[in-house]
Design a protein around this motif. Structure first.
Motif, PDB file in Angstrom:
ATOM      1  N   THR A 307     -10.946 -56.965  -5.636  1.00 54.56           N
ATOM      2  CA  THR A 307     -11.972 -56.022  -6.078  1.00 54.56           C
ATOM      3  C   THR A 307     -11.383 -54.615  -6.084  1.00 54.56           C
ATOM      4  O   THR A 307     -10.346 -54.352  -5.462  1.00 54.56           O
ATOM      5  CB  THR A 307     -13.179 -56.066  -5.136  1.00 54.56           C
ATOM      6  N   SER A 308     -12.070 -53.715  -6.735  1.00 58.51           N
ATOM      7  CA  SER A 308     -11.611 -52.323  -6.736  1.00 58.51           C
ATOM      8  C   SER A 308     -11.669 -51.732  -5.335  1.00 58.51           C
ATOM      9  O   SER A 308     -10.808 -50.919  -4.958  1.00 58.51           O
ATOM     10  CB  SER A 308     -12.454 -51.485  -7.708  1.00 58.51           C
ATOM     11  N   ASP A 309     -12.664 -52.139  -4.539  1.00 54.94           N
ATOM     12  CA  ASP A 309     -12.745 -51.654  -3.155  1.00 54.94           C
ATOM     13  C   ASP A 309     -11.537 -52.081  -2.339  1.00 54.94           C
ATOM     14  O   ASP A 309     -11.093 -51.358  -1.441  1.00 54.94           O
ATOM     15  CB  ASP A 309     -14.018 -52.182  -2.472  1.00 54.94           C
ATOM     16  N   ALA A 310     -11.012 -53.255  -2.627  1.00 57.66           N
ATOM     17  CA  ALA A 310      -9.866 -53.776  -1.883  1.00 57.66           C
ATOM     18  C   ALA A 310      -8.567 -53.085  -2.258  1.00 57.66           C
ATOM     19  O   ALA A 310      -7.564 -53.240  -1.555  1.00 57.66           O
ATOM     20  CB  ALA A 310      -9.727 -55.283  -2.116  1.00 57.66           C
ATOM     21  N   MET A 311      -8.574 -52.315  -3.343  1.00 55.85           N
ATOM     22  CA  MET A 311      -7.344 -51.680  -3.820  1.00 55.85           C
ATOM     23  C   MET A 311      -7.402 -50.160  -3.739  1.00 55.85           C
ATOM     24  O   MET A 311      -6.516 -49.478  -4.263  1.00 55.85           O
ATOM     25  CB  MET A 311      -7.071 -52.114  -5.263  1.00 55.85           C
ATOM     26  N   ILE A 312      -8.419 -49.612  -3.063  1.00 59.94           N
ATOM     27  CA  ILE A 312      -8.487 -48.158  -2.903  1.00 59.94           C
ATOM     28  C   ILE A 312      -7.227 -47.665  -2.189  1.00 59.94           C
ATOM     29  O   ILE A 312      -6.815 -48.209  -1.172  1.00 59.94           O
ATOM     30  CB  ILE A 312      -9.742 -47.766  -2.107  1.00 59.94           C
ATOM     31  N   GLY A 313      -6.605 -46.644  -2.746  1.00 56.55           N
ATOM     32  CA  GLY A 313      -5.395 -46.095  -2.156  1.00 56.55           C
ATOM     33  C   GLY A 313      -4.121 -46.662  -2.743  1.00 56.55           C
ATOM     34  O   GLY A 313      -3.030 -46.154  -2.461  1.00 56.55           O
ATOM     35  N   LEU A 314      -4.233 -47.700  -3.577  1.00 50.99           N
ATOM     36  CA  LEU A 314      -3.061 -48.316  -4.196  1.00 50.99           C
ATOM     37  C   LEU A 314      -3.028 -47.962  -5.686  1.00 50.99           C
ATOM     38  O   LEU A 314      -4.067 -47.985  -6.347  1.00 50.99           O
ATOM     39  CB  LEU A 314      -3.099 -49.834  -4.005  1.00 50.99           C
ATOM     40  N   PRO A 315      -1.848 -47.648  -6.225  1.00 48.17           N
ATOM     41  CA  PRO A 315      -1.750 -47.150  -7.601  1.00 48.17           C
ATOM     42  C   PRO A 315      -1.811 -48.267  -8.641  1.00 48.17           C
ATOM     43  O   PRO A 315      -0.812 -48.650  -9.235  1.00 48.17           O
ATOM     44  CB  PRO A 315      -0.376 -46.461  -7.615  1.00 48.17           C
ATOM     45  N   THR A 316      -3.012 -48.796  -8.871  1.00 44.35           N
ATOM     46  CA  THR A 316      -3.140 -49.903  -9.807  1.00 44.35           C
ATOM     47  C   THR A 316      -4.273 -49.671 -10.801  1.00 44.35           C
ATOM     48  O   THR A 316      -5.310 -49.101 -10.460  1.00 44.35           O
ATOM     49  CB  THR A 316      -3.391 -51.231  -9.061  1.00 44.35           C
ATOM     50  N   THR A 317      -4.038 -50.127 -12.020  1.00 42.36           N
ATOM     51  CA  THR A 317      -5.086 -50.176 -13.040  1.00 42.36           C
ATOM     52  C   THR A 317      -5.178 -51.589 -13.613  1.00 42.36           C
ATOM     53  O   THR A 317      -5.804 -51.811 -14.642  1.00 42.36           O
ATOM     54  CB  THR A 317      -4.781 -49.184 -14.179  1.00 42.36           C
ATOM     55  N   ASN A 318      -4.571 -52.543 -12.907  1.00 35.73           N
ATOM     56  CA  ASN A 318      -4.527 -53.912 -13.391  1.00 35.73           C
ATOM     57  C   ASN A 318      -5.931 -54.516 -13.454  1.00 35.73           C
ATOM     58  O   ASN A 318      -6.739 -54.336 -12.543  1.00 35.73           O
ATOM     59  CB  ASN A 318      -3.631 -54.749 -12.464  1.00 35.73           C
ATOM     60  N   TYR A 319      -6.179 -55.251 -14.495  1.00 27.81           N
ATOM     61  CA  TYR A 319      -7.496 -55.874 -14.701  1.00 27.81           C
ATOM     62  C   TYR A 319      -7.904 -56.738 -13.517  1.00 27.81           C
ATOM     63  O   TYR A 319      -9.075 -56.730 -13.100  1.00 27.81           O
ATOM     64  CB  TYR A 319      -7.444 -56.711 -15.987  1.00 27.81           C
ATOM     65  N   PHE A 320      -6.973 -57.482 -12.964  1.00 34.88           N
ATOM     66  CA  PHE A 320      -7.275 -58.402 -11.877  1.00 34.88           C
ATOM     67  C   PHE A 320      -7.370 -57.711 -10.514  1.00 34.88           C
ATOM     68  O   PHE A 320      -7.521 -58.360  -9.492  1.00 34.88           O
ATOM     69  CB  PHE A 320      -6.247 -59.542 -11.826  1.00 34.88           C
ATOM     70  N   HIS A 321      -7.308 -56.385 -10.514  1.00 34.50           N
ATOM     71  CA  HIS A 321      -7.472 -55.597  -9.288  1.00 34.50           C
ATOM     72  C   HIS A 321      -8.718 -54.711  -9.328  1.00 34.50           C
ATOM     73  O   HIS A 321      -8.855 -53.832  -8.484  1.00 34.50           O
ATOM     74  CB  HIS A 321      -6.256 -54.684  -9.069  1.00 34.50           C
ATOM     75  N   GLY A 322      -9.612 -54.962 -10.268  1.00 36.59           N
ATOM     76  CA  GLY A 322     -10.685 -53.991 -10.456  1.00 36.59           C
ATOM     77  C   GLY A 322     -12.094 -54.540 -10.520  1.00 36.59           C
ATOM     78  O   GLY A 322     -12.981 -53.891 -11.083  1.00 36.59           O
ATOM     79  N   PHE A 323     -12.354 -55.691  -9.924  1.00 34.41           N
ATOM     80  CA  PHE A 323     -13.692 -56.282 -10.016  1.00 34.41           C
ATOM     81  C   PHE A 323     -14.681 -55.543  -9.115  1.00 34.41           C
ATOM     82  O   PHE A 323     -14.356 -55.170  -7.993  1.00 34.41           O
ATOM     83  CB  PHE A 323     -13.631 -57.772  -9.668  1.00 34.41           C
ATOM     84  N   LYS A 324     -15.890 -55.366  -9.628  1.00 35.17           N
ATOM     85  CA  LYS A 324     -16.894 -54.564  -8.922  1.00 35.17           C
ATOM     86  C   LYS A 324     -17.868 -55.407  -8.110  1.00 35.17           C
ATOM     87  O   LYS A 324     -18.494 -54.896  -7.180  1.00 35.17           O
ATOM     88  CB  LYS A 324     -17.690 -53.725  -9.936  1.00 35.17           C
ATOM     89  N   THR A 325     -18.049 -56.658  -8.480  1.00 35.73           N
ATOM     90  CA  THR A 325     -19.001 -57.528  -7.793  1.00 35.73           C
ATOM     91  C   THR A 325     -18.333 -58.849  -7.442  1.00 35.73           C
ATOM     92  O   THR A 325     -17.284 -59.210  -8.007  1.00 35.73           O
ATOM     93  CB  THR A 325     -20.228 -57.819  -8.671  1.00 35.73           C
ATOM     94  N   MET A 326     -18.948 -59.610  -6.537  1.00 35.79           N
ATOM     95  CA  MET A 326     -18.385 -60.902  -6.156  1.00 35.79           C
ATOM     96  C   MET A 326     -18.463 -61.894  -7.317  1.00 35.79           C
ATOM     97  O   MET A 326     -17.558 -62.715  -7.502  1.00 35.79           O
ATOM     98  CB  MET A 326     -19.113 -61.446  -4.936  1.00 35.79           C
ATOM     99  N   LYS A 327     -19.543 -61.811  -8.098  1.00 35.98           N
ATOM    100  CA  LYS A 327     -19.663 -62.704  -9.250  1.00 35.98           C
ATOM    101  C   LYS A 327     -18.555 -62.430 -10.262  1.00 35.98           C
ATOM    102  O   LYS A 327     -17.927 -63.368 -10.792  1.00 35.98           O
ATOM    103  CB  LYS A 327     -21.037 -62.527  -9.909  1.00 35.98           C
ATOM    104  N   ALA A 328     -18.289 -61.161 -10.534  1.00 37.95           N
ATOM    105  CA  ALA A 328     -17.226 -60.808 -11.467  1.00 37.95           C
ATOM    106  C   ALA A 328     -15.866 -61.242 -10.917  1.00 37.95           C
ATOM    107  O   ALA A 328     -14.993 -61.695 -11.674  1.00 37.95           O
ATOM    108  CB  ALA A 328     -17.239 -59.304 -11.728  1.00 37.95           C
TER     109      ALA A 328
END
Length: 391
Positions: A307-328
Motif C-alpha cells: 500500500t502507499s502507507d507501507a511505502m511512505i519515506g521510500l522513493p517509489t512511484t511503482n504501481y504495485f506500491h501505491g494501493f490505497k485500500t485493502m480491496k485494491a
C-alpha cells in the motif's frame, strides 16, 4: 569516536521494527569505525540471552534494572513528555561522560531524552525519533486502532526535541512535522541496511507461488493482518491457486493460525523466509513512522507489493506500491500473480529503489559521523586505572 547511545528498548533480538532500527543504526556507526557505549534503560526487562547478545554486540554495554512495569500517564488522554523517564539514565550517562571521551550523544525516542539536558554543550546531541508521538492517540483512533504505548501533545514533543542539537526523523513527512515544533536541526535518517539481494526465482515456471507476510504483534500489524485475511476471502481463486505464508511473532497468534496462512512462527534468520517466498506482502493501512519490513523486503531484492502507507519515506512511484485500500491491494495481488513478467520487473524496480534510498541515508550518516582518522585515542580519564562498566 566514542558515541553514547541510550535506548528504552533492547537491541536484541531484532524481532520488532524498533529493535531492528536501534541495532542496525548502531552497527552502521561501528562499521564506520566508532565505538558504541550502549545504555539500555531496562524498560522492557531483559532475559539472560538478550543480555549476552547485547554485550557481545556493543563495545561497552550498560544495563539498568527494570524500575517498574507500570506505565504512568499524567493526563487522561495522553502522556507528559517524561512520564516514562527513569532518572537512573541521567545518572548512568553522566558517569560515562565523565569517564570516557564521548564525542556524540544519541537518544532513542523523544520520551527518553531528558539525560541530554546534562550533556556538556560542546558534545553534539541527537534524538532518533522513530515515530511521531504528538497526538498519536488521535491518529490511531482515526485508523480504528485502540491507542497503546506512548502519546503526547505537540508542545510536549517539541520540548523534548529541543533537548537535542539535531533531530533525526525516519521519513520526510515526519521531518516536516517536527520542523514546526522545534528549533533543533531536523534531518531525515531512514533505515540503514546493506543490500542482500537474493537470487531470483523463475516465477514463470513456478506454480503455485509462495506469497509471504512477516511481522511482529504490534497493533498496526495485527489490524493489517486481520483486514488482509478477511479481504482475501473475496478472492477464492487466488487462495486456491497459490500458497500464503506468515512468519514472525504475529504468526503465533490464534487469529493467524486460523486464517488461510501457513504459519511459520518466529524465524531466526529473516533471510530464510525471504529466500523461500516469491512475493512479499505489506498492506499496511495507517500507522506512522517508516515500515521497516518494506525496507527489509527491498533489501533482499524480493518483489514487494504494498500500500502507499507501507511505502511512505521510500522513493517509489511503482504501481504495485501505491494501493490505497485493502480491496485494491488484493485486486493488485491477483493481477500481479497472473503476470510472471510483472513479478520479475517488480523485483528489479524494488532493487533500484532500495539502492537509491540507501545511498541517501548513508550519506546523511557519514556527514554527521565521519570515519575517524587513524590515530591513537587518549582516554579522558585516568589511564592508569581500568574503567569498570557501570553494569
Amino acid at each position: 569516536m566514542h558515541i553514547l547511545v541510550t535506548s528504552p528498548i533492547p537491541s536484541h533480538p531484532q524481532d520488532h521494527g524498533n529493535r531492528a532500527r536501534v541495532f542496525i543504526l548502531c552497527k552502521a556507526l561501528q562499521k564506520l569505525g566508532h565505538q558504541i557505549h550502549f545504555v539500555y534503560s531496562g524498560f522492557e526487562g531483559l532475559t539472560t540471552a538478550q543480555e549476552i547478545a547485547m554485550r557481545e554486540a556493543w563495545d561497552h554495554t550498560y544495563i539498568l534494572p527494570l524500575k517498574s512495569k507500570k506505565r504512568p500517564q499524567s493526563r487522561r488522554s495522553h502522556h507528559l513528555l517524561d512520564d516514562w523517564y527513569d532518572n537512573a539514565v541521567t545518572n548512568c550517562t553522566t558517569e560515562i561522560i565523565e569517564r570516557w571521551p564521548i564525542g556524540a550523544c544519541f537518544a532513542n525516542y523523544v520520551w527518553c531524552s531528558r539525560w541530554l539536558l546534562s550533556v556538556p554543550k560542546d558534545i553534539p546531541t541527537y534524538i532518533d525519533t522513530h515515530d511521531i508521538f504528538a497526538e498519536r492517540h488521535k491518529a490511531l483512533k482515526k485508523d480504528g486502532i485502540t491507542p497503546q504505548w506512548f502519546s503526547t501533545t505537540k508542545t510536549e514533543e517539541g520540548k523534548g526535541l529541543d533537548r537535542a542539537q539535531t533531530v533525526f526523523a525516519i521519513q520526510e513527512l515526519e521531518a516536516a512535522a517536527f520542523e514546526t515544533r522545534t528549533s533543533a536541526t531536523v534531518e531525515v535518517l531512514g533505515h540503514l541496511v546493506d543490500a542482500n539481494f537474493l537470487p531470483p526465482t523463475d516465477v514463470a515456471a513456478k506454480r503455485p507461488l509462495k506469497i509471504g507476510f512477516i511481522g511482529s504483534t504490534n497493533m498496526v500489524n495485527v489490524r493489517t493482518f486481520e483486514m488482509l485475511a478477511s479481504a482475501l476471502a473475496g478472492y477464492p481463486d487466488l487462495i486456491k491457486q497459490h500458497e500464503f505464508y506468515a512468519a514472525g511473532s504475529i504468526s503465533n497468534k490464534p487469529f493467524a493460525r486460523s486464517s488461510i496462512f501457513n504459519c511459520l512462527g518466529f524465524v531466526d534468520d529473516p533471510k530464510d523466509f525471504y529466500q523461500d517466498m516469491d512475493i512479499i506482502l505489506n498492506p499496511n493501512l495507517g500507522g506512522s513512522g517508516l515500515k521497516i519490513k518494506s525496507v527489509e523486503a527491498l533489501a533482499f531484492g524480493k518483489p514487494l507489493i504494498a500500500t502507499s502507507d507501507a511505502m511512505i519515506g521510500l522513493p517509489t512511484t511503482n504501481y504495485f506500491h501505491g494501493f490505497k485500500t485493502m480491496k485494491a491491494f488484493c485486486a493488485g495481488l491477483e493481477e500481479l500473480c497472473s503476470n510472471p513478467q510483472a513479478i520479475t520487473d517488480l523485483a528489479t524496480a524494488g532493487q533500484s529503489i532500495f539502492l537509491t534510498y540507501q545511498k541517501t541515508q548513508k550519506d546523511t550518516l557519514v556527514r554527521h559521523f565521519p570515519e575517524p582518522e587513524k590515530s591513537i585515542e587518549i582516554r579522558a580519564s585516568n589511564t592508569n586505572n581500568p574503567i569498570v562498566e557501570l553494569a
